[in-house]
Motif scaffolding. Structure first.
Motif, short mmCIF file in Angstrom:
data_model
loop_
_atom_site.label_atom_id
_atom_site.label_comp_id
_atom_site.label_asym_id
_atom_site.label_seq_id
_atom_site.Cartn_x
_atom_site.Cartn_y
_atom_site.Cartn_z
N GLU A 1 0.83 -1.20 0.00
CA GLU A 1 0.00 0.00 0.00
C GLU A 1 0.87 1.26 0.00
OE1 GLU A 1 -2.60 -3.19 1.80
OE2 GLU A 1 -0.49 -2.62 1.91
N VAL A 2 1.94 1.24 0.79
CA VAL A 2 2.84 2.39 0.85
C VAL A 2 3.55 2.58 -0.48
CG1 VAL A 2 4.97 3.23 1.91
CG2 VAL A 2 3.13 2.33 3.34
N ALA B 1 0.63 3.09 12.96
CA ALA B 1 2.07 3.08 13.25
C ALA B 1 2.81 2.17 12.28
CB ALA B 1 2.29 2.62 14.69
N THR B 2 2.22 1.02 11.95
CA THR B 2 2.84 0.10 10.99
C THR B 2 2.96 0.76 9.62
OG1 THR B 2 1.86 -1.77 12.18
CG2 THR B 2 2.69 -2.19 9.97
N ILE B 3 1.90 1.46 9.21
CA ILE B 3 1.93 2.14 7.90
C ILE B 3 2.95 3.26 7.90
CG2 ILE B 3 0.57 3.57 6.32
CD1 ILE B 3 -1.90 1.90 7.32
N TRP C 1 6.18 3.78 5.51
CA TRP C 1 6.32 5.01 4.73
C TRP C 1 7.70 5.62 4.93
CZ3 TRP C 1 3.13 7.66 1.33
CH2 TRP C 1 3.42 9.01 1.09
N ILE C 2 8.11 5.70 6.16
CA ILE C 2 9.42 6.29 6.48
C ILE C 2 10.56 5.42 5.95
CG2 ILE C 2 10.95 6.89 8.40
CD1 ILE C 2 8.26 7.54 9.95
N SER C 3 10.43 4.10 6.12
CA SER C 3 11.50 3.20 5.69
C SER C 3 11.67 3.21 4.17
CB SER C 3 11.23 1.78 6.17
OG SER C 3 10.12 1.20 5.49
N ASN D 1 5.34 4.28 18.93
CA ASN D 1 5.64 3.17 18.04
C ASN D 1 6.25 3.61 16.71
OD1 ASN D 1 4.75 1.29 19.90
ND2 ASN D 1 2.69 1.21 19.08
N VAL D 2 5.93 4.82 16.28
CA VAL D 2 6.55 5.34 15.05
C VAL D 2 7.93 5.91 15.35
CG1 VAL D 2 6.38 7.05 13.21
CG2 VAL D 2 4.34 5.83 13.96
#
Length: 422
Positions: A214-215, A236-238, A242-244, A265-266
């Motif tokens: 999705e990202v 937080a998982t999304i 996104w950041i990674s 968590n982020v």
């Protein structure tokens, strides 16, 4: 033997008194998302309702009886919610239900349980425009109320806030349920009308172990920011994905993402350019009371999502029970439904939160005099379909803390709506 007989008599009388007290209690059905993706909201909401009813009971209760809760966990799932709500209505015979928190729980309770049974239902935090639509189509039997503004309005507020922050090109990732789809749609319409560009809209299904695909899809259009419509756990998982993947560390967030769990968590260092909107408050004496007392009662932050408006849901229901039972000592569903708007009478004596204020309210109700409860979120007025209007809180995350940076009043929203209609 005489002592034993006397002791037995005392025990019997005490047990009889306790049984009579239990028979006298009025039970409010409470369906909350205590676990699952929305567990953080439901736990805060349940504590707030309990606090409001404690205050009412400490003020004297209803005709000398207590208002108690029968609390059930929806597990953040509509099917579970329908099952537990059905038990509350058909087996426990509760005359009113408070809940759920999220729209994907409240809507099936409404359509499958409370509307057919004509049981009043008050949601503290379900904001989907679908609930307005159901009311206008005559599908709710007039039993539904909510102490949060519709996402149709929040979408407009979020769009204006994003434009004001210089965000002109944004991707959307939204949870694929009634809440997420409606929020994304309302935001998109307003954002594009205000001159912004939606680069992509990507729905996702809950509770996946990974959201990399999705990202990847959202990043393909090279947006300047991400509008993430989610809940703290999945969100937080999304956000981490996104950041990674090198996505820009600029975020717009929905109300439920105002969460310490999400920030932790982020990683707060990645969220210093994150903005959000929440249904706001017009501060009253109730707001001050709640902010001072809630943590001691619950152990939770009074700024927890859904906490403030859940207190108001509990207070309104409790006062409506008192109003409905003033003559007969009994509060049935029809009486409570008719009394919900009565305790918000614009011509009534203003009542705020807390034991002392509720004692004043109960005395006025007993004397047949009108009251106007002004809550933690401000004065509440329900329209013909149980909706409220109100301001929006504009916030930003910096150094791991959520800070209010402004408000958008009802008048401000109306101005934007008027400009979009041209």
């Amino acid at each position: 033997m005489l002592r034993a007989a006397l002791l037995g008599s005392v025990i019997a009388l005490t047990a009889t008194g306790a049984a009579r007290a239990a028979d006298c209690d009025v039970t409010v059905g409470l369906v909350m998302e205590l676990t699952g993706p929305a567990g953080e909201y439901g736990q805060a909401g349940a504590k707030s309702v309990e606090m409001a009813l404690r205050d009412l009971n400490d003020a004297g209760g209803v005709a000398g009886c207590k208002i108690v809760t029968d609390t059930r966990d929806s597990q953040s799932q509509g099917t579970v919610a329908v099952d537990v709500a059905t038990q509350l209505v058909q087996v426990k015979k509760v005359p009113v239900i408070i809940g759920g928190i999220i729209s994907s729980v409240s809507i099936p309770i409404l359509t499958s349980v409370t509307a057919p049974a004509k049981i009043p239902q008050v949601s503290p935090a379900s904001s989907s425009p679908t609930l307005t639509k159901l009311g206008r189509e005559g599908k709710t039997n007039g039993v539904f109320f909510r102490t949060i503004t519709s996402d149709a309005l929040q979408g407009i507020a979020a769009a204006k806030f994003a434009i004001d922050q210089g965000i002109k090109k944004i991707a959307i990732i939204n949870v694929n349920n009634d809440f997420g789809v409606n929020m994304a749609g309302e935001f998109s319409a307003a954002y594009k009308a205000l001159g912004g560009e939606i680069t992509s809209t990507t729905p996702y299904n809950e509770k996946q172990s990974s959201y990399q695909s999705e990202v990847t899809a959202a990043l393909a259009s090279s947006p300047d920011a991400l509008y993430l419509v989610s809940t703290p756990v999945d969100g937080a998982t999304i956000a981490r994905a996104w950041i990674s993947q090198g996505g820009p560390q600029k975020f717009l967030l929905n109300d439920g993402m105002n969460s310490a769990e999400f920030i932790k968590n982020v990683g707060p260092e990645y969220l210093n350019d994150a903005y959000g909107t929440s249904s706001g408050t017009d501060a009253t004496a109730s707001t001050d009371y709640f902010n001072k007392e809630y943590k001691a009662f619950s152990g939770l932050d009074p700024a927890s999502p859904a906490a403030d408006r859940s207190y108001d849901a509990g207070a309104i229901v409790g006062l409506a029970i008192a109003e409905a039972s003033k003559d007969t000592g009994k509060a049935d569903s029809a009486g409570i439904l008719a009394s919900i708007r009565k305790v918000l009478d614009p011509n009534g004596t203003v009542i705020h939160a807390g034991k002392d204020e509720f004692a004043k309210a109960l005395a006025l109700i007993k004397d047949g005099k009108p009251i106007k409860y002004e809550g933690v979120i401000g004065p509440v007025t329900f329209d013909e379909v149980g909706d409220i209007t109100g301001p929006f809180r504009l916030w930003r995350i910096q150094n791991g803390e959520v800070t209010t940076v402004g408000t958008m009043s009802t008048a401000d929203i109306d101005k934007v709506k008027a400009s979009l209609a041209k």
